[in-house]
Design an enzyme around this catalytic site. Structure first.
Site, PDB file in Angstrom:
ATOM      1  N   ASP A 283       0.863  -1.171   0.000  1.00 27.91           N
ATOM      2  CA  ASP A 283       0.000   0.000   0.000  1.00 27.91           C
ATOM      3  C   ASP A 283       0.903   1.226   0.000  1.00 27.91           C
ATOM      4  O   ASP A 283       1.813   1.334   0.823  1.00 27.91           O
ATOM      5  CB  ASP A 283      -0.870  -0.012   1.269  1.00 27.91           C
ATOM      6  CG  ASP A 283      -2.263   0.522   1.022  1.00 27.91           C
ATOM      7  OD1 ASP A 283      -2.359   1.611   0.429  1.00 27.91           O
ATOM      8  OD2 ASP A 283      -3.227  -0.138   1.434  1.00 27.91           O
TER       9      ASP A 283
ATOM     10  N   ASP B 142      -2.888   4.755  -2.571  1.00 23.49           N
ATOM     11  CA  ASP B 142      -3.933   5.386  -1.773  1.00 23.49           C
ATOM     12  C   ASP B 142      -4.303   6.762  -2.338  1.00 23.49           C
ATOM     13  O   ASP B 142      -3.416   7.567  -2.656  1.00 23.49           O
ATOM     14  CB  ASP B 142      -3.398   5.542  -0.339  1.00 23.49           C
ATOM     15  CG  ASP B 142      -4.469   5.879   0.674  1.00 23.49           C
ATOM     16  OD1 ASP B 142      -5.386   5.078   0.849  1.00 23.49           O
ATOM     17  OD2 ASP B 142      -4.362   6.953   1.307  1.00 23.49           O
TER      18      ASP B 142
ATOM     19  N   GLU C 164      -6.307   4.102  -6.083  1.00 24.47           N
ATOM     20  CA  GLU C 164      -7.605   4.435  -5.484  1.00 24.47           C
ATOM     21  C   GLU C 164      -7.951   5.863  -5.899  1.00 24.47           C
ATOM     22  O   GLU C 164      -7.223   6.796  -5.579  1.00 24.47           O
ATOM     23  CB  GLU C 164      -7.531   4.329  -3.960  1.00 24.47           C
ATOM     24  CG  GLU C 164      -8.893   4.494  -3.314  1.00 24.47           C
ATOM     25  CD  GLU C 164      -8.817   4.887  -1.844  1.00 24.47           C
ATOM     26  OE1 GLU C 164      -9.773   4.600  -1.116  1.00 24.47           O
ATOM     27  OE2 GLU C 164      -7.822   5.494  -1.424  1.00 24.47           O
TER      28      GLU C 164
ATOM     29  N   HIS D 181     -11.073  -2.641   3.265  1.00 20.97           N
ATOM     30  CA  HIS D 181     -10.984  -2.274   4.682  1.00 20.97           C
ATOM     31  C   HIS D 181     -11.752  -0.992   5.019  1.00 20.97           C
ATOM     32  O   HIS D 181     -11.783  -0.596   6.184  1.00 20.97           O
ATOM     33  CB  HIS D 181      -9.512  -2.117   5.051  1.00 20.97           C
ATOM     34  CG  HIS D 181      -8.873  -0.975   4.313  1.00 20.97           C
ATOM     35  ND1 HIS D 181      -8.652  -1.023   2.943  1.00 20.97           N
ATOM     36  CD2 HIS D 181      -8.478   0.244   4.721  1.00 20.97           C
ATOM     37  CE1 HIS D 181      -8.131   0.131   2.562  1.00 20.97           C
ATOM     38  NE2 HIS D 181      -8.008   0.916   3.615  1.00 20.97           N
ATOM     39  N   ASP D 182     -12.311  -0.317   4.027  1.00 22.76           N
ATOM     40  CA  ASP D 182     -13.073   0.920   4.270  1.00 22.76           C
ATOM     41  C   ASP D 182     -14.580   0.722   4.137  1.00 22.76           C
ATOM     42  O   ASP D 182     -15.337   1.665   4.345  1.00 22.76           O
ATOM     43  CB  ASP D 182     -12.683   2.006   3.244  1.00 22.76           C
ATOM     44  CG  ASP D 182     -11.269   2.504   3.420  1.00 22.76           C
ATOM     45  OD1 ASP D 182     -10.732   2.427   4.544  1.00 22.76           O
ATOM     46  OD2 ASP D 182     -10.699   2.989   2.417  1.00 22.76           O
TER      47      ASP D 182
END
Ligand code: TEU
Ligand code: CA
Length: 546
Positions: free
Chosen positions: A96, A195, A249, A320-321
């Site tokens: 990440d 990210d 993302e 995870h969000d």
């Protein structure tokens, strides 16, 4: 064909995956101990949420040292072992990359705020005095500016105040990040999940926003003025020199904007994570609306159609969000059926599937009843703002949180029916869902009719059948409220996916002569003309003569 088109990614949230030393926190040796399980499932790449040194205000999305491993997760040697053990099993490792902001405990930031002459001052958006340079607001609610009285400076953060934004306009910042990328790639890492990558570039004058409600400023920094220039530079100086892949993302992204990043020939990113289908049950994240299955179908189809020819999609239902997909888009009365229909209609579209840990065993939302069981910084921020600014009741806020909190996806991985679901022998950092007694890996692996077994078959189809990977996409009955019917074609192969996304039986007139196809996947034992509630069927035929 680039390998990312041929891969199936499994996302690991390291803190909640497997604890090896019983301190209640998942870690790298824990992941290594589960590689055989992952290899067996059939996935081919692992994306790890951040494991870098961090004060963990945002569980590692606030990085204090980009080139070191947080001690909770283990050591650099553990990480090297993970890479080699993963590679032995043909599993790629994707890290990440969180470079819109650092932690407020990063050495750059500490020096930058305390020393006006610091060379790091210009790494961030730091201004003298208390006055806010503009009216921008943060993703987690509240102002995007924080004042530090001790040094009489204000700084910008699009997320929590513990996450100061980096100033990408500064070439030094870009060089630092290139070094970070090379560091991990040289260790053997195979790619990055980037990210919030489309918000790196902010206009120099930081103008006031005219937006009325949420996310003031977004109109300026989403796909900001120099974003493509920055990504082209990184591609030229780093990405192009490695056999690697990237998924970015991208918040508030539309298909035409996405193509500016991923179009063949541009290749700034290999694919993006878009959010359209994450918006089908809300106006914006915390303002919920009634969920309708056809909205999910149409949101996914929109991206298929738009990127069909020249782009490439990521395919995901969870991360995870986000809440758990079976709790959010499924039906508890048809738990197995809906938990298997959802990946069928998503992962057999054109693109690279991303499975989030526990999704393959049908893990559900957290069971929490009290605010103090939640750990997530965003959840607590939103509760606070809801109560104090909007004057919403406790009950109303808890209802929103129960549905939408990111912690729904962050409860410990459920391995077996022993204490804490086999995640740890000690109290985990976040409580396990008590349904681990029945929903767990061990049960799923033993049971020939489990959600896990279905995922295995689905993965096998995606890996071995060309049309499942490369076929184009054609949605039939787009207006139908509960029928999901799409067709894919590649060279001499054809695949049909036919699902009844409702709790009522459905009688349809197939557009194809199904006798000529083989039924290669079905989440019911029966194959009749009627589609049963949440029934999902996959048909295949090959016209090849060999
Ligand atoms: O998320 C960015 C993002 O836009 C949202 O999904 C966000 O997490 C939130 O849910 C807004 O309501 C990324 C990471 O995935 C997330 O975990 C981090 O907290 C965030 O960036 C900041 O790094
Ligand atoms: Ca541990």
């Amino acid at each position: 064909m680039r390998w990312y088109k041929n891969t199936i990614v499994y996302q690991i949230y390291p803190r909640s995956f497997q604890d090896s030393n019983n301190d209640g926190i998942g870690d790298l040796p824990g992941i290594i101990s589960r590689l055989d399980y992952l290899e067996n499932l059939g996935v081919t790449a692992l994306w790890l949420s951040p494991i870098y040194v961090s004060p963990l205000y945002d569980n590692g999305y606030d990085i204090a040292d980009y080139c070191a491993i947080h001690k909770d997760y283990g050591t650099m040697d553990d990480f090297k072992l993970l890479i080699s053990e993963a590679h032995k099993r043909n599993l790629k490792i994707v890290m990440d990359l969180v470079v819109n902001h650092t932690s407020n405990e990063h050495a750059w930031f500490l020096d930058a705020i305390s020393n006006p002459k610091s060379k790091y001052r210009d790494y961030y958006y730091i201004f003298e005095g208390k006055k806010k340079p503009n009216n921008w607001t943060s993703f987690f609610g509240g102002s995007a500016w924080t004042y530090i009285p001790e040094y009489d400076v204000s700084y910008m953060h699009l997320f929590a105040s513990e996450q100061p934004d980096l100033n990408w306009e500064n070439p030094q910042v870009r060089n630092e990040i290139k070094q970070v990328l090379k560091f991990w790639l040289d260790l053997g890492v195979d790619g990055f999940r980037c990210d919030v990558i489309n918000i790196l570039s902010k206009p120099n004058d930081l103008p006031n926003s005219h937006r009325l409600f949420v996310l003031k400023g977004a109109e300026y920094y989403v796909n900001g003025p120099k974003i493509h220039q920055y990504l082209q530079e990184i591609k030229r100086d780093v990405f192009d020199h490695y056999d690697m892949f990237t998924v970015g993302e991208c918040v508030f992204i539309t298909p035409p904007k996405a193509l500016e990043y991923v179009k063949e020939g541009i290749d700034e990113l290999n694919m993006v994570f878009q959010f359209d289908h994450m918006g089908v049950d809300n106006y914006f994240k915390w303002m919920l609306k009634k969920y309708k299955p056809y909205r999910l179908k149409l949101a996914l189809a929109k991206w298929q159609n738009a990127l069909n020819e020249t782009g490439w999609n990521s395919l995901y239902l969870e991360n995870h969000d986000q809440p758990r997909s079976v709790s959010r888009f499924g039906n508890p009365d048809f738990y197995y059926e809906s938990a298997t229909l959802l990946p069928t209609m998503t992962f057999l579209q054109k693109g690279t599937p991303f499975i989030y840990q526990g999704q393959e065993i049908g893990m559900t939302n957290a069971h929490f009843t009290s605010l103090n069981q939640y750990r997530d910084i965003e959840t607590h921020h939103v509760y606070h703002i809801g109560r104090t600014v909007l004057k919403f009741s406790h009950k109303r806020m808890m209802h929103k949180i129960k549905y939408m909190s990111r912690d729904n996806a962050r409860t410990p991985m459920q391995w077996d029916s022993t204490v804490h679901g086999g995640f740890s022998k000690e109290q985990p950092w976040i409580e396990a869902n008590p349904n681990f007694v029945t929903i767990n890996v061990k049960e799923n692996v033993q049971n020939p009719h489990s959600i896990y077994q279905y995922y295995k078959k689905l993965i096998e189809i995606k890996k071995t059948i060309q049309v499942a990977k490369y076929g184009d996409f054609k949605l039939h009955y787009p207006k139908h409220r509960s029928l999901v019917y799409f067709e894919r074609n590649f060279e001499q192969e054809q695949m049909l996916v036919i699902c009844n996304y409702s709790k009522k039986q459905l009688q349809i007139k197939p557009l194809h002569s199904l006798k000529e196809y083989s039924l290669i996947l079905n989440n019911y034992d029966v194959d009749e003309e009627t589609l049963y509630p949440y029934q999902a069927k996959v048909y295949f035929r090959s016209m090849k003569h060999d």
